[in-house]
Scaffold this motif. Structure first.
Motif, PDB file in Angstrom:
ATOM      1  N   VAL A   1      -7.724  -9.777  -8.222  1.00 30.63           N
ATOM      2  CA  VAL A   1      -9.174  -9.763  -8.398  1.00 30.63           C
ATOM      3  C   VAL A   1      -9.688  -8.326  -8.393  1.00 30.63           C
ATOM      4  N   PRO A   2     -10.920  -8.130  -8.899  1.00 31.69           N
ATOM      5  CA  PRO A   2     -11.465  -6.773  -8.929  1.00 31.69           C
ATOM      6  C   PRO A   2     -11.926  -6.274  -7.561  1.00 31.69           C
TER       7      PRO A   2
ATOM      8  N   MET B   1      -4.960   0.167   1.223  1.00 30.59           N
ATOM      9  CA  MET B   1      -4.918  -1.228   1.659  1.00 30.59           C
ATOM     10  C   MET B   1      -5.861  -2.095   0.831  1.00 30.59           C
ATOM     11  N   SER B   2      -7.046  -1.575   0.520  1.00 28.61           N
ATOM     12  CA  SER B   2      -7.994  -2.341  -0.300  1.00 28.61           C
ATOM     13  C   SER B   2      -7.440  -2.569  -1.701  1.00 28.61           C
ATOM     14  N   ILE B   3      -6.806  -1.560  -2.257  1.00 28.32           N
ATOM     15  CA  ILE B   3      -6.194  -1.701  -3.583  1.00 28.32           C
ATOM     16  C   ILE B   3      -5.064  -2.727  -3.523  1.00 28.32           C
ATOM     17  N   ALA B   4      -4.222  -2.627  -2.504  1.00 25.27           N
ATOM     18  CA  ALA B   4      -3.110  -3.581  -2.376  1.00 25.27           C
ATOM     19  C   ALA B   4      -3.632  -5.007  -2.255  1.00 25.27           C
ATOM     20  N   MET B   5      -4.698  -5.194  -1.501  1.00 25.96           N
ATOM     21  CA  MET B   5      -5.269  -6.532  -1.336  1.00 25.96           C
ATOM     22  C   MET B   5      -5.821  -7.044  -2.663  1.00 25.96           C
TER      23      MET B   5
ATOM     24  N   SER C   1       0.822  -1.218   0.000  1.00 28.36           N
ATOM     25  CA  SER C   1       0.000   0.000   0.000  1.00 28.36           C
ATOM     26  C   SER C   1       0.853   1.263   0.000  1.00 28.36           C
ATOM     27  N   THR C   2       2.106   1.153   0.430  1.00 35.13           N
ATOM     28  CA  THR C   2       3.011   2.308   0.415  1.00 35.13           C
ATOM     29  C   THR C   2       3.795   2.400  -0.882  1.00 35.13           C
ATOM     30  N   GLN C   3       3.678   1.370  -1.717  1.00 34.34           N
ATOM     31  CA  GLN C   3       4.467   1.301  -2.954  1.00 34.34           C
ATOM     32  C   GLN C   3       3.588   1.129  -4.190  1.00 34.34           C
ATOM     33  N   LEU C   4       2.350   1.626  -4.144  1.00 35.51           N
ATOM     34  CA  LEU C   4       1.475   1.495  -5.304  1.00 35.51           C
ATOM     35  C   LEU C   4       2.092   2.215  -6.498  1.00 35.51           C
TER      36      LEU C   4
ATOM     37  N   PRO D   1      -5.365   3.288 -12.787  1.00 36.68           N
ATOM     38  CA  PRO D   1      -5.217   2.247 -13.804  1.00 36.68           C
ATOM     39  C   PRO D   1      -4.553   0.963 -13.325  1.00 36.68           C
ATOM     40  N   HIS D   2      -4.100   0.914 -12.089  1.00 39.50           N
ATOM     41  CA  HIS D   2      -3.330  -0.231 -11.623  1.00 39.50           C
ATOM     42  C   HIS D   2      -4.140  -1.212 -10.773  1.00 39.50           C
ATOM     43  N   VAL D   3      -5.460  -1.088 -10.821  1.00 35.05           N
ATOM     44  CA  VAL D   3      -6.331  -2.042 -10.134  1.00 35.05           C
ATOM     45  C   VAL D   3      -7.620  -2.173 -10.957  1.00 35.05           C
TER      46      VAL D   3
END
Length: 131
Positions: free
Chosen positions: A112-113, A102-106, A87-90, A125-127
């Motif tokens: 998964v979407p 955190m939700s994006i990292a997970m 989450s700190t390196q998105l 664009p990365h999730v």
């Protein structure tokens, strides 16, 4: 499998008409199939907003959580150290909200979407997102 962000989870539990048709369909399919995940960070966010008066739940928070986590095929996933680091390196640019990050990292870790109405997340664009 899909992941619900905090707002999507709250709407699914309390006001499903606020969800898009695509989100409802995806959640219903995941309930019957490969499952729904919610990050424990969403529980923290809900508890925090309840505590400061920004969110009103129909039950006291502990009772609400017991009921909320009992939905079919739903898992509240503990915070992962890998997600905390990720989450700190998105990649690219994204805002600082820790729950969103955190939700994006997970979602990225599971590949998964993420079900979200948040325009900032949907524009990232990365999730992969569903709305």
């Amino acid at each position: 499998m899909i992941i619900l962000d905090t707002q999507a989870w709250l709407w699914w539990l309390h006001d499903p008409t606020s969800l898009s048709r695509r989100a409802v369909s995806s959640i219903q399919e995941a309930e019957r199939g490969n499952g729904i995940r919610v990050s424990a960070i969403s529980v923290w966010e809900i508890a925090l907003k309840t505590q400061v008066g920004k969110l009103e739940l129909p039950l006291e928070i502990n009772k609400w959580f017991e009921r909320a986590r009992s939905y079919p095929n739903l898992v509240v996933e503990p915070l992962s150290p890998l997600d905390a680091i990720a989450s700190t390196q998105l990649p690219g640019r994204f805002h600082k909200d820790p729950a969103d990050r955190m939700s994006i990292a997970m979602a990225r870790r599971h590949g998964v979407p993420l079900v979200t109405s948040d325009a900032r997340i949907r524009a990232y664009p990365h999730v992969e997102t569903i709305w």
